[in-house]
Write an enzyme that holds these catalytic residues in place. Structure first.
Site, mmCIF file in Angstrom:
data_model
loop_
_atom_site.group_PDB
_atom_site.id
_atom_site.type_symbol
_atom_site.label_atom_id
_atom_site.label_comp_id
_atom_site.label_asym_id
_atom_site.label_seq_id
_atom_site.Cartn_x
_atom_site.Cartn_y
_atom_site.Cartn_z
ATOM 1 N N ASP A 97 -27.578 -19.755 9.899
ATOM 2 C CA ASP A 97 -28.390 -18.657 10.434
ATOM 3 C C ASP A 97 -29.713 -19.186 10.989
ATOM 4 O O ASP A 97 -29.759 -20.299 11.503
ATOM 5 C CB ASP A 97 -28.606 -17.613 9.321
ATOM 6 C CG ASP A 97 -28.730 -16.211 9.865
ATOM 7 O OD1 ASP A 97 -29.747 -15.922 10.510
ATOM 8 O OD2 ASP A 97 -27.809 -15.397 9.655
ATOM 9 N N HIS A 107 -33.649 -13.233 9.195
ATOM 10 C CA HIS A 107 -32.275 -12.788 9.044
ATOM 11 C C HIS A 107 -31.529 -13.619 7.996
ATOM 12 O O HIS A 107 -30.868 -13.088 7.103
ATOM 13 C CB HIS A 107 -31.647 -12.920 10.442
ATOM 14 C CG HIS A 107 -30.286 -12.381 10.628
ATOM 15 N ND1 HIS A 107 -29.183 -13.200 10.703
ATOM 16 C CD2 HIS A 107 -29.840 -11.122 10.784
ATOM 17 C CE1 HIS A 107 -28.113 -12.448 10.924
ATOM 18 N NE2 HIS A 107 -28.485 -11.187 10.976
ATOM 19 N N SER A 120 -23.985 -7.901 10.272
ATOM 20 C CA SER A 120 -24.721 -9.043 9.712
ATOM 21 C C SER A 120 -24.873 -8.935 8.208
ATOM 22 O O SER A 120 -24.888 -9.943 7.513
ATOM 23 C CB SER A 120 -26.136 -9.076 10.285
ATOM 24 O OG SER A 120 -26.199 -9.900 11.400
#
Ligand SMILES: *[C@@H]1O[C@H](CO)[C@@H](O)[C@H](O)[C@H]1NC(C)=O
Ligand SMILES: *[C@@H]1O[C@H](CO)[C@@H](O)[C@H](O)[C@H]1NC(C)=O
Ligand SMILES: *[C@@H]1O[C@H](CO)[C@@H](O)[C@H](O)[C@H]1NC(C)=O
Length: 861
Positions: free
Chosen positions: A191, A229, A401
């Site tokens: 990520d 994230h 996600s």
């Protein structure tokens, strides 16, 4: 166990080489990824090319990185050298016909960041949050007390225990109560970084499995303001049970980070990331992919594909790395996860979303490659997790996600319960334990596995308790086997409107026995379709049981005029079917407009469990030429391909309400029903032998002309039970083929004369493959006896192919550079064509047979 012993050497070797050799500076240098013959020293090749040797390319055997001292946009050192070699050989310059060091370059790819499609994170912010509602709150408090969970936001983590919509959680608390909390499991978050200094992650952070591929330093620390994230995903999996924020699903598990999303990344670096520390990192959680705009149709490049195959074959001591991918958030754009080459890979588990009320959130895509769903944002709430910062929590984590990491976390629990699960065991368990989502959808019973499948929800939602319980006593499935059909050459215009063009292939029991396939898991269909507006197309695949996979659905934003170019769709809807019987592809162009097209060809691949584990080998590494053998399979093998326009009753069964929410293109009108064409196939079942037609070169085959099919056949010609237009095509092709063969014969005789005169009869291109080692398809596809048509022997170098090689070479060499008859190694531009959807090159350099990859040699024991 057997598998582990086999990979012990790989395990030992991998330890020192997991580090990236040195930082790459893409601003200052050009980099090349190369795949070399095993016998050659990479330093020798780089020196010859005037490039610096950088080191191995991650965990990919015989792959290396070379570096140019400066950057030259538009210039490719290796390609230029290869072309120079080819030119000299064509001119027969002295010395250049000898084996050459460049012949050991099997693949060369300049790493060009600007040519990469961007990888986007798959987060979605929910519109608003509902106020909390008290009801089953006390039970949640009791659970926390029993488990010693004092984390302040645990009660908000409804996906773990939902005291508002009771039952709408992953059912994990009972697993924890057994003491299964992820010990010894490691998940790598691929990520934008991972805040290893967070008080909620530090204790579970696994530094040795982590790397920052964007800034090329050890710690994948968030460095940009929106690098949050990955940390949020990590928190879902492995937030520590302490007094900070909440807990992860595997709160005693380890979590590592591979930072790749904060800058553009080269294919080579992404390939390294996907295998990073792959003996220790067991699960790779990937909440990103190509843009979900309903226009992109992008697949990972060849190096990344190889890394994934390498991962499932060698990662975790041969049990296989587990790749978990978020399915994508483009549903509102008509996007479909089968247009994303990561989520539709058979090597990834694709995870979609439902919200806290068990409803389908507007963003979560559907597709036939979707295996399972789990909770994420929607209905006013989202996932509550850890954020970047020492003691920061986040309550708005959403989109698919947030769903992917939940499944990755559950897999971490399963691996604690049973560390011997293979990558395919994980997929089997996911299918078998998924809980049907209580929502209307195109639920269709898959009799093979006894579970209903929906393109919206896969086999249902993941239940941690059920997954772990079944994992405990699971017997490993046997190794993976596969069956490839020949290419079906349809070459027929696609009628517009609701009716489609069908093409079928009969799989016999003998074919599957020969291929060692016992029962199916994944099914893939690789297709070539020309069309001036790709989004108008849709594709269904009907299995022998009548189960329908919607491989492609209309995408209103997709105006690309490139059609499908060797694109592979995937379905998990046929899991555990036998595969025996007729498989039918139905291609539709539902929008009646000026945009039209032609169905060129397709090929079916059935992947599944082997019959005889001991004789099953591992799949060879993928190459750029795996789908180049279109011309090997001649005219549509009679009886295996029927081209027909089905009647109304032939409309796909089983999924009447499949796409109830899809916007209807206004151009689909009443005319659609009346416009549809000609004859219907009333054929008796066609003969199943797929080899009745001789083996001509279909580059000479014309497109059939369906309109004038009339009564053009005199009696004595068999009709094969296919439509007139198909007959027209078959016989038209045959006539042309005959003409072609006569021409070829004439030419051959002329050439032999000329050749004798020039006294160069011994000419050959054997040196393209100097050491005779040829278990990798990158090599000289046009030369190595492709015409033999054997499963693997087709690649062998023998006397005959040598002779033929010289002839083929002579046939095409005299003229332009465009007609390159052979490849030295491979052509980096091929890759571009694949990735960017340009037309496939014609010509003799595309013929590589890989119907049945090598089965000999390697033994899994
Ligand atoms: C959740 O797990 C429990 C065991 O803790 C099991 O008995 C139960 O059936 C599961 N609940 C649901 C809704 O599946
Ligand atoms: C973790 O792995 C080690 C070695 O692989 C093993 O000795 C230990 O028992 C495992 N611990 C758990 C809790 O499974
Ligand atoms: C599963 O395994 C446990 C212990 O490993 C055993 O007690 C139990 O009988 C097994 N259950 C089944 C259905 O095989």
């Amino acid at each position: 166990m057997k598998l582990e012993l086999a990979w012990l050497p790989a395990l030992l070797l991998s330890i020192p080489s997991t580090c990236v050799a040195r930082a790459r500076d893409y601003d200052a240098h050009d980099y090349y990824a190369v795949h070399l013959s095993p016998s050659i020293q990479p330093q020798d090749v780089s020196e010859h090319l005037g490039l610096d040797y950088e080191g191995p390319l991650g965990q990919l055997e015989d792959h290396y990185i070379f570096r140019a001292s400066d950057r030259q946009q538009g210039y490719d050192h290796i390609r230029t050298s290869q072309e120079d070699l080819r030119r000299r050989r064509r001119k027969r310059e002295a010395g250049w016909e000898e084996p050459h060091i460049l012949d050991s370059v099997l693949l060369a790819q300049k790493q060009e960041l600007e040519k990469r499609f961007p990888l986007v994170k798959r987060g979605i912010l929910p519109a608003r949050q509902d106020p909390p509602v008290d009801s089953a709150v006390q039970k949640g408090i009791d659970i926390a007390k029993t488990l010693g969970i004092a984390d302040p936001i645990f009660q908000e983590q409804w996906h773990l225990y939902n005291h508002v919509q009771v039952g709408h959680d992953i059912n994990v608390t009972g697993v924890w109560e057994q003491g299964i909390t992820g010990k010894n499991s490691t998940v790598c978050i691929v990520d934008d970084g991972l805040d290893m200094d967070s008080d909620d992650l530090r204790a579970n952070y696994f530094a040795a499995g982590s790397y920052d591929f964007n800034d090329q330093v050890e710690d994948p620390r968030p460095r940009l303001s929106d690098d949050k994230h990955g940390t949020r995903c990590a928190g879902e999996i492995a937030a520590v049970r302490n007094d900070v924020c909440g807990v992860g699903i595997a709160y005693d598990g380890k979590v590592s980070g591979a930072r790749i999303l904060s800058k553009l990344i080269s294919d080579a670096d992404e390939a390294v990331a996907m295998n990073y520390a792959f003996q220790e990192n067991q699960i790779y959680s990937c909440s990103w992919g190509p843009p979900d705009d309903g226009q992109a149709m992008e697949a990972p490049g060849i190096l990344i594909k190889r890394a994934m195959v390498n991962g499932i074959q060698k990662g975790r001591a041969g049990l296989g790395s587990i790749y978990v991918f978020a399915i994508g958030n483009g549903a509102a754009n008509d996007d479909n996860c089968n247009f994303d080459g990561y989520t539709n890979s058979i090597y990834s588990v694709s995870v979609g979303a439902i919200d806290r009320k068990g409803l389908h959130p507007y963003y979560s895509e559907k597709c036939s490659a979707q295996l399972v769903v789990t909770y994420s944002s929607g209905s006013g709430d989202a996932i509550h997790t850890t954020d970047v910062g020492a003691n920061k929590c986040y309550n708005n984590h959403g989109g698919t996600s947030a769903a992917g990491p939940i499944v990755a976390g559950i897999y971490a629990l399963m691996l604690e319960a049973n560390p011997a699960l293979t990558w395919r065991d994980i997929q089997w368990l996911t299918v078998l334990t998924a809980v049907k989502v209580d929502q209307p959808s195109d639920w269709t019973m898959n009799e093979g596995v006894g579970k209903e499948f929906s393109h919206q929800f896969g086999y249902g939602k993941a239940d941690a308790w059920a997954l772990v319980e079944m994992a405990k006593n699971w017997t490993n499935v046997k190794p993976q086997a596969w069956f490839y059909s020949p290419w079906m050459h349809v070459k027929h215009e696609i009628p517009q409107g609701d009716k489609g063009l069908t093409s079928s292939f009969d799989v016999t029991a003998e074919m599957l026995t020969k291929a060692n396939v016992e029962r199916l898991e994944h099914v893939t269909v690789t297709m070539n379709v020309e069309h001036t507006r790709r989004g108008d197309l849709s594709v269904e695949l009907r299995s022998p049981t009548g189960m329908v996979s919607h491989l492609a659905t209309n995408r209103r934003n997709d105006a690309a005029n490139s059609g499908y170019v060797d694109w592979t769709f995937m379905s998990v809807a046929h899991w555990a079917e036998s595969g025996i019987g007729t498989w039918t592809v139905i291609l539709k162009d539902t929008n009646v407009n000026e945009h039209s097209g032609t169905f060129t060809d397709w090929r079916l691949k059935l992947w599944g469990e082997s019959i005889d584990a001991d004789s099953q080998s591992l799949l060879p590494m993928p190459t750029e030429h795996d789908d180049d053998d279109h011309d090997e399979v001649h005219v549509p093998a009679v009886g295996t391909t029927s081209v027909a326009v089905p009647t109304e009753t032939g409309a796909p069964a089983g999924n009447p309400n499949d796409h109830p929410h899809r916007p209807v293109n206004s151009k689909v009108s009443a005319t659609a029903t009346t416009s549809a064409t000609q004859s219907t196939s009333t054929a008796e079942p066609p003969p199943t032998d797929d080899d009745k037609v001789p083996d001509p070169d279909t580059t000479a085959t014309p497109t059939p002309s369906p309109t004038d099919a009339g009564n053009f056949l005199p009696r004595p010609f068999p009709t094969f039970g296919v439509t007139k237009s198909t007959q027209a095509w078959i016989y038209g092709s045959s006539a042309l083929i005959l003409i072609f063969l006569v021409a070829l014969g004439t030419w051959y005789i002329r050439m032999r004369r000329k050749r004798r005169w020039m006294n160069r009869d011994d000419y050959s291109f054997e040196m393209v493959n100097p050491d005779g080692h040829d278990d990798d398809g990158d090599q000289a596809p046009a030369l190595n006896g492709h015409a033999n048509g054997q499963a693997n022997g087709g690649r062998a170098n023998g006397g005959k192919p040598k002779q033929r090689a010289g002839q083929l070479y002579d046939a095409f060499a005299p003229d332009s550079d465009e007609d390159e008859p052979f490849h030295v190694g491979s052509d980096p531009e091929d890759d571009d064509d694949h990735e960017h959807g340009h037309g496939r090159q014609a010509g003799a350099d595309q013929r590589y047979r890989d119907d049945e990859p090598l089965r000999e040699g390697k033994d899994v024991s």
